[in-house]
Scaffold this active site. Structure first.
Site, PDB file in Angstrom:
ATOM      1  N   TYR A  44       0.858  -1.189   0.000  1.00 14.41           N
ATOM      2  CA  TYR A  44       0.000   0.000   0.000  1.00 14.41           C
ATOM      3  C   TYR A  44       0.897   1.243   0.000  1.00 14.41           C
ATOM      4  O   TYR A  44       1.820   1.338  -0.794  1.00 14.41           O
ATOM      5  CB  TYR A  44      -0.977  -0.052   1.179  1.00 14.41           C
ATOM      6  N   LYS A  99     -20.937 -19.736  -9.565  1.00 16.74           N
ATOM      7  CA  LYS A  99     -20.258 -19.645 -10.861  1.00 16.74           C
ATOM      8  C   LYS A  99     -18.804 -19.215 -10.662  1.00 16.74           C
ATOM      9  O   LYS A  99     -17.893 -19.743 -11.315  1.00 16.74           O
ATOM     10  CB  LYS A  99     -20.998 -18.641 -11.743  1.00 16.74           C
TER      11      LYS A  99
END
Length: 681
Positions: A44, A99
């Site tokens: 970060y 899915k």
């Protein structure tokens, strides 16, 4: 709750599965170490600024510095959820998560589900188009027709990443693969094929379009819907997508259309086709009855009137399952790997042809074993590969990637296809495939398994899941009233069918006690000692069931340590292997699977025992789909430091040398050396 036919799961089981542990089916895990302050600074602020600036200068580097190149959005508004209709965006989330799980499981594609709460086509399109920078591809799902046609077409026009509506194209690709092989087996010419398609929804229209791209002439396909034949000049129930497939014909009903037809493609509903209709079809008819969960006509009904038909359905309990999981994970895998800008007809046809070719190849032994030991070979009952074939992740993406390059939509062509195929082979840990194959083997060879600690809730759940999965008959050892109380507190139906044996009250109690006494009377045991063990020790009772042929296997270990359970069972069961019993643990990590033997039974094994254990452990690794590489572990690595206890591992290596075993091995070595050893590739 009524029982579900054909071994299907109950609502309670499905709800418990989704709710147990961490709710849902997905989580996000970091791919970089985040242990130290420096790690956080790199991941970060301030380190993250560097890739941001690089991407601003060159947007293509987003594929180098972010997960975009392996990230697919699974998107729906929930207007056509499975066969349940318009449930809305939120209620579609379990399907979209599912899915995404399939993407990861079968092709190592990271899927993120997004549910868009609008039924307005313009709003849906705008929402998705502005999310484009986040993803490498878009998988549309469970969107009603005709909205799905409009949405997909518009998104394909304005986005530069693959947009794929699987409800349409997934079914079409798998069906096209089946068609290729069915034509081959029946000796038909695709240009002369007379086809009838019953259904005019998204899947049916996509199938027809791909069949025509494959070579079936426009005039040779008659489409039917609930109003009958879709013919030129018809106005009732028509739209622009149906009209594109209208033909000049005097036929008006499905029954009329099927007379003399070579092929029926069903994408409608159960019972739409009768045996009499099939009886009137041409010789060696091809029937793809793909309605779910029940086909338009069952294979049994077809066989009652025809013995020459080639048949496929959407169900896993019949041969030739038209299963979308054979397509979409691998199609996206290939498209992402070449950074394709779209998924075009050339790529779909390449996937279909690769599937068809794979079905004609010799089937690996482990796949045959998964389907009951029945030799799968190209023919009327095997025109499409089965879902657990490990070759799918290699053959289909490679074919799709090549088609993308050839058709000019690949922005990162692959220079070395052989190396690419090898990378595909390494993408998925073979243990997952192997476990699936093992489950399939058991399904085709069901066994009676004794769950010794039958009064424990976790053991009851395991037994119920074992039964629901169709793996065999679970037998619980325990007091029935205690088991039934647990079932009630678990909110399961009180009439749940389970075989429960109370050891003390079992009609076989005396038979088992007599058997045990014959084994142990020369080891200081009295008849009353054996009777007490049968009455009170559930491991001994369960193992006796196996030895007396009343069961095939024992599951135990929840409430007592391994060695206590092991000693109980050894009182009853002998071990036939040369080195005796040995422990084998399996550690599964994202990038490797490690088999550890022996970690449970042998405290100080001899060199001969070590060699025998190595051979057996390698055999089990091979059975589970791995190439065995055996390290004989010690605190020393190749003589450093030199201590007497390292000699056993060193001598075991010499024994393996003399046996000329066919797997790779080395030692003695420490564990950290073994995990980093330069094994041959």
């Amino acid at each position: 709750m009524p029982k579900k036919p054909n071994g299907r799961v109950t609502d309670e089981e499905a709800l418990a599965f989704h709710a147990q542990g961490r709710p849902g089916k997905l989580q996000i895990s970091p791919t970089k170490p985040l242990v130290t302050q420096r790690d956080l600074s790199l991941a970060y602020s301030p380190g993250v600024a560097a890739p941001c600036l690089e991407i601003e200068k060159n947007p293509d580097t987003a594929y180098d510095y972010t997960a975009r190149g392996n990230l697919v959005a699974v998107i729906s508004n929930g207007t056509a959820v499975l066969g349940l209709g318009d449930l809305g965006a939120l209620a579609s989330k379990p399907v979209m998560e599912g899915k995404a799980v399939l993407f990861k499981r079968f092709a190592d594609v990271d899927g993120i589900d997004l549910e868009i709460d609008t039924r307005d086509v313009d709003e849906f399109v705008n929402c998705v188009r502005f999310l484009g920078p986040s993803f490498g591809g878009i998988n549309l799902e469970d969107i009603k027709a005709p909205d799905c046609f409009i949405i997909e077409q518009r998104l394909r026009e304005i986005m530069d990443i693959p947009v794929f509506h699987d409800d349409q194209h997934g079914t079409a690709i798998i069906a096209a693969a089946g068609l290729i092989n069915a034509l081959d087996l029946t000796g038909r010419n695709i240009k002369k094929l007379k086809m009838v398609v019953n259904g005019a929804g998204a899947s049916a229209i996509a199938c027809v379009e791909l069949f025509k791209a494959l070579g079936v002439p426009h005039g040779n396909i008659i489409m039917c819907d609930t109003k009958g034949v879709v013919y030129k000049g018809r106005t009732e129930g028509m739209n622009q997508w149906k009209s594109a497939h209208a033909v000049e014909t005097k036929l008006r009903t499905l029954e009329e259309a099927l007379k003399g037809a070579d092929m029926l493609v069903g994408l409608s509903k159960k019972g739409a086709v009768t045996p009499q209709m099939v009886k009137g079809m041409a010789s060696r008819p091809i029937i793809f009855a793909m309605a779910n969960p029940d086909p338009e006509i069952s294979p049994e009904e077809v066989r009652s009137v025809r013995d020459d038909a080639i048949m496929a359905t959407g169900r896993s309990d019949y041969p030739n399952q038209i299963n979308n999981v054979l397509g979409f994970p691998y199609i996206f895998r290939g498209a992402l790997d070449v950074r394709a800008s779209t998924i075009n007809d050339e790529m779909k046809l390449a996937a279909a042809r690769a599937l068809a070719e794979l079905a004609r190849e010799d089937v690996p032994d482990e796949v045959d074993a998964a389907y009951g030991g029945k030799r799968l070979h190209y023919g009327p009952e095997y025109i499409i590969p089965v879902p657990f074939d490990p070759r799918l992740v290699i053959n289909i993406p490679a074919a799709v990637a090549q088609a993308a390059m050839k058709s000019g939509v690949a922005r990162k062509p692959i220079a070395d296809m052989a190396a690419y195929r090898q990378s595909l082979r390494a993408r998925l840990d073979p243990t997952a495939d192997s476990l699936d194959l093992i489950f399939e083997v058991v399904k085709h060879n069901p066994r009676r398994v004794v769950f010794a600690e039958g009064e424990e809730e976790r053991m009851i759940r395991a037994a119920l899941q074992f039964k629901a999965a169709g793996l065999g008959t679970p037998v619980l050892v325990g007091r029935e009233e205690v088991v039934r109380t647990h079932i009630k507190t678990m909110n399961l139906p009180e009439d749940t069918e389970l075989e429960i044996h109370n050891a003390r009250l079992s009609p076989n109690n005396q038979k088992y006690a007599d058997f045990l006494y014959k084994r142990l009377h020369r080891k200081g045991y009295m008849p009353r000692d054996c009777q007490r063990m049968i009455n009170q020790n559930r491991n001994v009772f369960a193992a006796s069931m196996v030895m007396m042929g009343d069961a095939d296997a024992v599951v135990t270990g929840l409430t007592r340590s391994f060695i206590v359970n092991f000693d109980d069972i050894r009182r009853v069961i002998d071990v036939a292997t040369p080195s005796g019993a040995f422990g084998l643990s399996v550690a599964i990590a994202p990038d490797r699977t490690v088999f550890l033997a022996d970690t449970a039974v042998h405290i100080d094994p001899t060199p001969q025992q070590l060699a025998d254990i190595a051979i057996q452990a390698a055999d089990w690794a091979h059975r589970m789909g791995h190439e065995p590489r055996v390290a004989l572990l010690s605190y020393a690595s190749f003589g450093q430091p030199q201590r007497e206890h390292a000699e056993a591992a060193r001598e075991a290596v010499h024994i393996l040398d003399s046996k000329q075993v066919k797997f790779e091995y080395d030692g003695e070595m420490a564990a950290d050396v073994a995990l980093d050893w330069p094994w041959q590739k």
